[in-house]
Design an enzyme around this catalytic site. Structure first.
Site, PDB file in Angstrom:
ATOM      1  N   SER A  23     106.290  47.845  32.918  1.00  0.00           N
ATOM      2  CA  SER A  23     104.887  47.975  32.534  1.00  0.00           C
ATOM      3  C   SER A  23     104.306  49.319  32.939  1.00  0.00           C
ATOM      4  O   SER A  23     104.324  49.701  34.117  1.00  0.00           O
ATOM      5  CB  SER A  23     104.056  46.862  33.191  1.00  0.00           C
TER       6      SER A  23
ATOM      7  N   HIS B 244     104.211  47.728  26.953  1.00  0.00           N
ATOM      8  CA  HIS B 244     105.614  47.697  26.533  1.00  0.00           C
ATOM      9  C   HIS B 244     105.672  48.061  25.050  1.00  0.00           C
ATOM     10  O   HIS B 244     105.275  47.272  24.185  1.00  0.00           O
ATOM     11  CB  HIS B 244     106.212  46.302  26.749  1.00  0.00           C
TER      12      HIS B 244
ATOM     13  N   HIS C 171     110.614  39.220  28.295  1.00  0.00           N
ATOM     14  CA  HIS C 171     110.407  38.390  29.471  1.00  0.00           C
ATOM     15  C   HIS C 171     110.646  36.914  29.140  1.00  0.00           C
ATOM     16  O   HIS C 171     110.359  36.465  28.029  1.00  0.00           O
ATOM     17  CB  HIS C 171     108.971  38.539  30.002  1.00  0.00           C
TER      18      HIS C 171
ATOM     19  N   TYR D 123     108.890  34.536  30.222  1.00  0.00           N
ATOM     20  CA  TYR D 123     107.606  33.878  29.987  1.00  0.00           C
ATOM     21  C   TYR D 123     107.083  34.055  28.567  1.00  0.00           C
ATOM     22  O   TYR D 123     106.155  33.357  28.146  1.00  0.00           O
ATOM     23  CB  TYR D 123     106.553  34.327  31.005  1.00  0.00           C
ATOM     24  N   GLU D 124     107.658  34.990  27.806  1.00  0.00           N
ATOM     25  CA  GLU D 124     107.250  35.150  26.415  1.00  0.00           C
ATOM     26  C   GLU D 124     107.816  34.039  25.527  1.00  0.00           C
ATOM     27  O   GLU D 124     107.487  33.971  24.340  1.00  0.00           O
ATOM     28  CB  GLU D 124     107.698  36.519  25.896  1.00  0.00           C
TER      29      GLU D 124
ATOM     30  N   ALA E 276     106.951  46.762  37.496  1.00  0.00           N
ATOM     31  CA  ALA E 276     105.745  46.724  38.307  1.00  0.00           C
ATOM     32  C   ALA E 276     105.767  45.414  39.074  1.00  0.00           C
ATOM     33  O   ALA E 276     106.073  44.359  38.509  1.00  0.00           O
ATOM     34  CB  ALA E 276     104.504  46.806  37.424  1.00  0.00           C
TER      35      ALA E 276
ATOM     36  N   MET F 155     108.126  39.430  37.531  1.00  0.00           N
ATOM     37  CA  MET F 155     108.479  38.461  36.496  1.00  0.00           C
ATOM     38  C   MET F 155     109.612  38.958  35.597  1.00  0.00           C
ATOM     39  O   MET F 155     109.692  38.568  34.437  1.00  0.00           O
ATOM     40  CB  MET F 155     107.248  38.146  35.643  1.00  0.00           C
ATOM     41  N   SER F 156     110.477  39.820  36.128  1.00  0.00           N
ATOM     42  CA  SER F 156     111.528  40.406  35.277  1.00  0.00           C
ATOM     43  C   SER F 156     112.707  40.829  36.132  1.00  0.00           C
ATOM     44  O   SER F 156     112.889  40.361  37.249  1.00  0.00           O
ATOM     45  CB  SER F 156     110.969  41.611  34.512  1.00  0.00           C
TER      46      SER F 156
ATOM     47  N   ASN G 186     100.125  46.251  43.020  1.00  0.00           N
ATOM     48  CA  ASN G 186      99.018  45.511  43.634  1.00  0.00           C
ATOM     49  C   ASN G 186      99.559  44.746  44.833  1.00  0.00           C
ATOM     50  O   ASN G 186     100.769  44.526  44.954  1.00  0.00           O
ATOM     51  CB  ASN G 186      98.388  44.533  42.629  1.00  0.00           C
TER      52      ASN G 186
ATOM     53  N   HIS H  45      96.373  42.205  34.971  1.00  0.00           N
ATOM     54  CA  HIS H  45      97.335  43.119  34.367  1.00  0.00           C
ATOM     55  C   HIS H  45      96.729  44.511  34.219  1.00  0.00           C
ATOM     56  O   HIS H  45      97.459  45.519  34.265  1.00  0.00           O
ATOM     57  CB  HIS H  45      97.775  42.579  33.001  1.00  0.00           C
TER      58      HIS H  45
END
Length: 276
Positions: free
Chosen positions: A28, A59, A81, A83-84, A111, A209-210, A233, A245
């Protein structure tokens, strides 16, 4: 070779004469590295049969193939991802394709939320190891012995020589490169404070998440891996503020010049054979 992988390799190789030795996955807000390349071909994922499309802000969703610091490189501007809604085999399909094209080294970036209390937004963290907390694994199912063994060793998932080069180059640039353990969750929700406390207890220093599925697929195929997280963060519960995000993209924008220079220097060293 799996037909889906073969079709993708054939499609890409018709667009370029370059045989990449290094692959880069740009997370990201970090896609700007591809703009630094002497590019010969740009190939949108949507043009490749059986490829999903990237749906996340930050992306771009395309391969860029060319040279960076004189080294033949293929870069992913954006990833897929779990989650997609894509199954694991689709999440790692680009890595399978790049390994089938002959890449020897994978540099993977992301990230991530900082769990270690000494980390600050904007820090870069070298991934030393990972925790797969996604509840799934890209190697589940029949194994292709031509690609790799049924039970791949993950004791050195992240290459020590590549890590040493990155540390040396960060020191030469005048900044401290953090290092730690990356925990991968499915998302798309950010973690709860309780989950962050659990991950810290388990030994994680950052969470995202990746990355982990891609690393598993790359190591299965014998590629060496360097992983770098941009701490975008503080993870939930560390600071009294909500996560977004937009904050992730804002932080990666601030740190991208340092990130780009570090990767370029590292790739130049790889081109010289310093990682051997």
């Amino acid at each position: 070779m799996n037909e889906k992988i073969k079709n993708a390799v054939d499609h890409i190789q018709k667009k370029t004469t370059i045989k990449p030795k290094v692959a880069i996955i740009l997370g990201s807000g970090l896609g700007g590295l591809a703009d630094e390349m002497d590019a010969q071909a740009t190939i949108p994922y949507k043009d490749i049969k059986d490829f999903p499309t990237s749906t996340v802000a930050g992306h771009a969703g395309e391969f860029v193939i060319g040279h960076l610091q004189g080294v033949p490189v293929i870069a992913m501007k954006g990833r897929f991802h779990y989650y997609e809604g894509y199954p694991m085999w689709k999440v790692v399909l680009p890595v399978r394709v790049m390994c089938a094209m002959g890449i020897e080294t994978l540099i993977v970036s992301n990230a991530a939320g900082g769990i270690h209390k000494d980390f600050s937004p904007g820090d870069l963290m070298l991934i030393r190891d990972h925790l797969n907390q996604m509840g799934d694994h890209p190697l589940i199912g029949p194994n292709d012995e031509e690609v790799g063994p049924r039970f791949p060793d993950m004791s050195t998932a992240y290459d020590e020589k590549l890590a040493s080069i990155a540390h040396e180059e960060a020191e030469a640039m005048g900044f401290e490169l953090q290092h730690g353990v990356y925990a991968a969750t499915t998302g798309p929700t950010y973690e709860t404070p309780a989950e962050v406390r659990m991950f810290r207890t388990l030994g994680a220093d950052a969470v995202g998440m990746s990355t982990v599925p891609e690393v598993l697929a790359a190591r299965h195929a014998g590629a060496r891996v360097l992983g770098i997280s941009c701490i975008s963060n503080a993870a939930a519960g560390i600071l009294d503020q909500p996560l977004s995000h937009e904050e992730v993209i804002e932080t990666t924008e601030k740190v991208k010049v340092r990130f780009l220079e570090l990767v370029k220097r590292t790739i130049e060293r790889i081109g010289k054979g310093d990682h051997q």
